[in-house]
Design an enzyme around this catalytic site. Structure first.
Site, short mmCIF file in Angstrom:
data_model
loop_
_atom_site.label_atom_id
_atom_site.label_comp_id
_atom_site.label_asym_id
_atom_site.label_seq_id
_atom_site.Cartn_x
_atom_site.Cartn_y
_atom_site.Cartn_z
N GLU A 59 -11.53 0.07 -2.03
CA GLU A 59 -10.70 0.63 -0.96
C GLU A 59 -9.51 1.40 -1.54
O GLU A 59 -9.35 1.53 -2.75
CB GLU A 59 -10.20 -0.48 -0.04
CG GLU A 59 -9.31 -1.51 -0.70
CD GLU A 59 -8.91 -2.62 0.27
OE1 GLU A 59 -9.52 -2.73 1.33
OE2 GLU A 59 -7.97 -3.37 -0.06
N ASP B 58 0.83 -1.21 0.00
CA ASP B 58 0.00 0.00 0.00
C ASP B 58 0.86 1.27 0.00
O ASP B 58 0.71 2.14 0.86
CB ASP B 58 -0.94 0.01 1.21
CG ASP B 58 -1.63 -1.31 1.43
OD1 ASP B 58 -2.04 -1.92 0.44
OD2 ASP B 58 -1.76 -1.74 2.60
#
Length: 794
Positions: A244, A57
């Protein structure tokens, strides 16, 4: 100063002088970099060099001339060229330089979220010159999360907590907006991205699954939310839809705010893919290429949880699972370049060069859950949408692609719009000089005077760019294209080198390799096709040992090894050639003990095998005899470069046992007690601790099959560990007791056809070496019983 920050968001850093340096991509089609440079009268330079980093991420920020990415598990890495990454920190444990006392500093957050790790972090520099890290933690199996901010004077820390900003998952209790928390409509307070808009306002977009993606306005003085907003304004998602990792970037080229998102699940079988929507305002509404307002995109509550089918038609899909398939005889090695579950990206705009960059993590075909950072350049097409370059970023100078250079054969990937673990493999088509497209894809193409590429295929029009990029598989610059349909489907193409039939046969013959043929103990994979539709046929000198299709029948234990000759006949058109392989097929091993190392009496680099099979190990780097082992001497590994290389036949077993005493000194996650395998697609390993802080055994043959202990291996004490596999059942033992088991371990060790086997070293270069000692290492070609394991542990 806010105007300088506007386009590159937090990636452009507020300093006395804002330095923006972003390298360029590409040079001439099928000319290598050295040739291109030398043609200009300059000294020849080498091909791009990459050093991989692993941060899940990754969120980007640039400080002076250095790019940093911050991600999950308190990990960070940095680079000066976007190709060579150096790890800064990793692991939610005290001693991490970002937050040295993290377990105490973020105690409230970790306790609320009922977890011992952190999720995707984001860092921005505000006008006070300090760096603000937006951290978050989540329980994982529910949206019980906390999101807060910590501040540092230096980008690399130490960061000091300023408190929690938002909480979620308070079942049956009032939430941040005063209403009872409902996970189908309220957000999961994770995955923050903080940015300045064109007007100088500070925003935070965040959210994951649950109630969707939300945006809040922040106070640029404190970095905290302005009062009275609750969870903020909803932008999209809901009903637990798998959406997300929001990230918003403004582009002055198009005057749009682009919200990047990840749809699907993040793991190797989750179908993670990168999508984008756009708006004229930072807080929406955000629309996709078909004009759909993303506020209406949510899962269908009448369908099973995490419904993907309802949401997959929406958003512009920039990238998903794909592979430019490499056929036998093509340049390079392996099965081809491609990604699995690329996602949770950040993005960067360089005002000085006008370049847009996409920074994300990705997994890879056949490599399970291993992930690395990747950077790709993006271009804004004539419809105002970003299209992503097919190959990773390099610092090679870009040159305009001319129309006469476009014609040729291409490997073409259609990313589609689905959310799926399916790997989209390439097909081959030719862009002809007359503007037609023929082959497995048909249509027309054009390149206008503005450099815009237009391809018409299957009744759809696609717009984008032709570029030149560095293709790692061929080690050359190639012409590529990246185009996007009116419905938001991305198609990539990579130009192939022209080859005559004679060259095809020669290339296939040169590439055809059966590996180590001096010690064969598994069925052989005998390819029957090569590049450009070439054909391969096989003949054997002894059908009783090896069939024409590669089935191997080993001599019985105690018999001599067998010698067989295999002949491959390669044909393309009227051109034909042969290649002969001399094969030694090993007799079956008697067993059950394959290897036994007691580490007594070591001299030189050799470790004597006491099993009687002669499978001696070889010492490398910082390993030394430790006189006070568990039983007599032991072998001590320095955690830096020490390991033992083990013979490949360590995995010559259908059922299996590994057993050893280990004294672990602790340290970084993903150290290895052992790691046996073949390439990156087949392996088995045992690590004392992985990123979640638990001991893990994994066998991988395209997909991970794992055993996870409740905790990490104990530190600073002798502990007996063992792994057994019998049929489909695997067991992980600690001090003679089963701590993990599964009846889904369907792969057998002998299917790995191991070529590299280590004690104390990972076969994945980014992982740390073992810091500790081993004693009484034993490997069996059967699964020991629980009683036998307990006896070894006594």
């Amino acid at each position: 100063m806010r105007n300088l920050l506007k386009a590159s968001k937090k990636a452009a850093v507020l300093t006395t002088t804002l330095t923006v340096l972003c390298s360029l991509i590409g040079t001439g089609a099928y000319a290598d970099r050295a040739e291109e440079t030398s043609k200009k009268g300059k000294p020849a330079t080498s091909a791009p060099v990459f050093q991989e980093g692993s941060v899940h991420d990754p969120s980007v920020i640039k400080v002076d001339d250095t790019y940093y990415v911050f991600g999950s598990h308190l990990a960070a890495a940095k680079t000066n060229d976007l190709m060579n990454w150096n790890m800064v920190a990793s692991g939610v444990a005290d001693g991490n330089k970002l937050i040295p006392n993290v377990t105490e500093e973020l105690k409230e957050t970790l306790e609320w979220a009922e977890t011992n790790t952190l999720w995707a972090a984001d860092v921005i520099q505000l006008e006070d010159g300090r760096f603000y890290m937006y951290y978050n933690a989540c329980r994982g199996d529910s949206p019980r999360s906390a999101l807060g901010v910590a501040v540092a004077d230096n980008i690399e820390g130490p960061y000091v907590d300023q408190g929690i900003l938002l909480k979620s998952g308070m079942w049956g209790e009032p939430s941040e907006d005063g209403t009872i928390y409902d996970a189908t409509v309220h957000p999961n307070a994770v995955d923050p991205d903080v940015f300045f808009d064109e007007e100088g306002k500070l925003w935070m977009v965040y959210g994951s699954y649950s109630g969707g993606i939300f945006i809040l306005e922040l106070d640029p003085e404190t970095g905290k939310q302005l009062p009275g907003q609750g969870y903020g304004k909803k932008l999209m998602g809901g009903n637990h839809s798998r959406i997300e990792g929001p990230y918003i970037l403004y582009s002055p080229e198009s005057d749009y705010y682009y919200m990047f998102l990840s749809f699907g699940g993040l793991d190797a079988v989750g179908g993670y893919n990168i999508r984008v929507a756009r708006s004229k305002n930072p807080d929406g509404p955000y629309l996709d290429a078909e004009g759909n307002d993303m506020i209406n995109v949510k899962a269908n509550p009448e369908l099973p949880l995490f419904d993907d089918r309802t949401i997959e038609p929406y958003g512009v899909k920039l990238m998903g699972n794909y592979q430019f398939t490499r056929e036998l005889g093509d340049p390079g090695e392996g099965s081809g370049l491609g990604y699995i579950s690329p996602g949770h990206n950040s993005a960067y705009y360089d005002e000085e060069t006008g370049k847009h960059l996409l920074i994300f993590h990705t997994r890879f075909p056949g490599r399970g859950e291993e992930h690395e950072i990747r950077v790709h350049e993006m271009y804004i097409n004539k419809e105002g949408w970003p299209v992503t370059a097919p190959y990773r970023y390099t610092d090679i100078e870009q040159k305009e692609v001319k129309k006469n250079e476009v014609a040729g054969s291409y490997k073409i990937v259609n990313h589609g719009k689905d959310i799926s673990s399916e790997l989209k493999t390439s097909v081959i088509a030719t862009l002809n000089k007359n503007g037609s497209i023929s082959g497995e894809v048909q249509g027309t193409w054009s390149l206008d005077k503005n450099g815009d590429a237009v391809l018409n295929m299957g009744g759809n029009s696609y717009t984008g760019v032709f570029t030149r990029e560095w293709d790692e598989s061929v080690q050359k610059n190639v012409v590529t294209f990246s185009v996007l349909s009116e419905s938001g489907v991305a198609i990539w193409g990579s130009q192939m080198e022209d080859m005559k039939d004679k060259e095809v046969v020669a290339a296939v013959k040169n590439d055809l390799d059966l590996g180590d043929t001096s010690a064969v103990y598994q069925n052989l994979h005998l390819p029957v096709e090569g590049t450009r539709d070439s054909i391969i046929t096989w003949t054997t000198s002894d059908h009783n040992i090896i069939s024409n299709s590669g089935v191997v029948t080993r001599p019985a234990a105690g018999e001599d090894n067998a010698e067989v000759k295999l002949t491959a006949s390669i044909q393309k058109g009227k051109v034909r050639d042969t290649k002969v392989f001399n094969i030694t097929v090993l007799a079956e091993l008697e067993g059950p003990k394959l290897i036994e190392y007691d580490f007594e009496g070591i001299t030189g680099q050799s470790v004597a095998d006491r099993s009687g099979n002669g499978f001696d190990g070889v010492l490398y780097g910082g390993v030394e005899t430790q006189t006070a082992g568990k039983e007599g001497a032991a072998l001590k590994f320095n955690g830096t470069d020490g390991y033992v290389e083990v013979p490949d036949l360590v995995t010559d077993a259908e059922d299996f046992t590994f057993a050893s005493w280990i004294y672990w000194n602790g340290g970084g996650d993903w150290q290895r007690i052992f790691d046996f395998g073949n390439g990156l697609g087949k392996h088995m390993f045992l690590t004392p601790s992985q990123h979640l802080g638990v001991m893990q055994f994994t066998i991988h043959n395209g997909v991970d099959q794992s055993l996870l202990a409740p905790n990490k291996l104990p530190i600073n004490e002798w502990t007996h560990v063992a792994v057994t596999m019998e049929g489909n059942t695997g067991r992980l033992y600690l001090n003679g007791e089963v701590v993990a088991s599964s009846n889904q371990i369907t792969f057998n060790p002998n299917e790995l056809t191991t070529t590299d086997a280590y004690l104390g070293k990972s076969r994945y270069a980014a992982d740390p070496y073992l810091n500790g000692s081993l004693d009484e290492v034993k490997v069996f070609n059967k699964a020991l019983t629980e009683e036998e394991i307990r006896a070894l542990a006594e």
